[in-house]
Design a protein around this motif. Sequence first.
Motif, mmCIF file in Angstrom:
data_model
loop_
_atom_site.group_PDB
_atom_site.id
_atom_site.type_symbol
_atom_site.label_atom_id
_atom_site.label_comp_id
_atom_site.label_asym_id
_atom_site.label_seq_id
_atom_site.Cartn_x
_atom_site.Cartn_y
_atom_site.Cartn_z
ATOM 1 N N ALA A 113 -22.108 15.512 15.061
ATOM 2 C CA ALA A 113 -21.003 15.548 14.099
ATOM 3 C C ALA A 113 -21.169 16.780 13.222
ATOM 4 O O ALA A 113 -22.246 17.386 13.164
ATOM 5 N N LEU B 250 -10.697 9.272 17.001
ATOM 6 C CA LEU B 250 -11.884 9.972 17.464
ATOM 7 C C LEU B 250 -11.755 10.320 18.944
ATOM 8 O O LEU B 250 -11.178 9.543 19.718
ATOM 9 N N LEU C 12 -21.909 7.039 11.677
ATOM 10 C CA LEU C 12 -21.564 8.144 10.782
ATOM 11 C C LEU C 12 -21.414 7.653 9.341
ATOM 12 O O LEU C 12 -21.785 8.357 8.397
ATOM 13 N N ASP D 210 -16.736 13.954 16.168
ATOM 14 C CA ASP D 210 -16.008 13.546 14.962
ATOM 15 C C ASP D 210 -14.691 14.266 14.750
ATOM 16 O O ASP D 210 -14.034 14.062 13.731
ATOM 17 N N ARG D 211 -14.288 15.094 15.686
ATOM 18 C CA ARG D 211 -13.057 15.853 15.465
ATOM 19 C C ARG D 211 -12.236 15.909 16.746
ATOM 20 O O ARG D 211 -12.702 16.416 17.772
ATOM 21 N N TYR E 136 -19.841 4.657 16.964
ATOM 22 C CA TYR E 136 -20.063 6.009 16.442
ATOM 23 C C TYR E 136 -19.647 6.090 14.972
ATOM 24 O O TYR E 136 -20.364 6.652 14.137
ATOM 25 N N SER E 137 -18.497 5.522 14.656
ATOM 26 C CA SER E 137 -17.996 5.552 13.293
ATOM 27 C C SER E 137 -18.947 4.841 12.334
ATOM 28 O O SER E 137 -19.208 5.329 11.226
ATOM 29 N N ASN F 212 -17.122 18.604 7.218
ATOM 30 C CA ASN F 212 -15.844 18.543 7.914
ATOM 31 C C ASN F 212 -14.744 18.741 6.879
ATOM 32 O O ASN F 212 -14.446 17.834 6.106
ATOM 33 N N PHE G 190 -12.985 4.423 9.530
ATOM 34 C CA PHE G 190 -14.104 5.166 8.945
ATOM 35 C C PHE G 190 -13.913 5.206 7.441
ATOM 36 O O PHE G 190 -12.866 5.655 6.957
ATOM 37 N N TRP H 239 -21.796 16.542 4.334
ATOM 38 C CA TRP H 239 -20.562 16.370 5.101
ATOM 39 C C TRP H 239 -19.834 17.711 5.117
ATOM 40 O O TRP H 239 -19.393 18.209 4.092
ATOM 41 N N TYR I 16 -12.218 12.997 1.894
ATOM 42 C CA TYR I 16 -13.550 12.416 2.098
ATOM 43 C C TYR I 16 -14.129 11.850 0.816
ATOM 44 O O TYR I 16 -14.555 10.686 0.761
#
Length: 294
Positions: A122, A214, A274, A195-196, A270-271, A287, A207, A285, A55
Amino acid sequence: MALQILKNKGEHLGHLFFYGLILVGGQRAAYLFLYLLILVYAGVSRTPHRQLHPYLSRRFPGQTPWQRWWAVYHILIGMGKMLIDRSWLGLKPRARLHGTFAGLDTLLDIVNSGRGAVILLAHVGTWQTAMAHLASLPCSVYIMMAHDTTAVSKHFFELGRKRDFNIIDVNGFMGGMIEAVNALNQGDVVLIMGDRAAGGPTVETAFLGSAIRLPVAAYSLAANTGSPVLIAFSAKHDRTHQVLKVWDILQPDYGHGDKQEELARCAARYSRALEKYVREYPYQWYNFFDIWEQ
């Protein structure tokens, strides 16, 4: 196996310690100890640095090693505060996290029309506690989640506070999709993480400049029930204040083209939402999976 058992016991004792600290000293005392704990953890363990590298290398290309370390520290602090907040809500009857909902009027209009709505979340911000502030809606609220009652880390509604929503177990029959369809057809609200990928159908999109996959369950539900999808992310602004904001609204429809193209279009929206969120709140964040590798 023995190492895993010791790890689980250590995690259990750690949570019990924080629960006791919250009961005795409250949220502030737990925060104070958290700063010291994360400083040590981020300094001696390579695990969070490795987990967050996919990330951070995309969100902050060109960071120096020191800047990267500081970013990891900030994310870990934010994650820790979120976990403390949900425990504080559950253990302290008078605990309150104040919040605003940017887009509530739009959601109320949808609910009052009887259409039902999918709220797509998310693993960012205060998603663990944001659902505690949806009890005022004039309908039932359902959350699709893998509810593991044996997990060491407990949600606020497992620690004493009343639960004002219903849980649809995604590990149940057909992943809980039938229950979710019934809820939407009754005009209720269904919350889903978007998101997962967790084993269901996915589509590829981009992304932060790289391809990811996704899940599409939310868009399928909406297309089959006529309900809109509200992409909503929460963020912590200070110790007791959080904001839940609708970043985009979709109306998936299979009647205007190829089904896969429609699902891909929704996933791309959605992406993009985000991406806008992490540019505004880069350190919220949470994740810790490499979604690009998946």
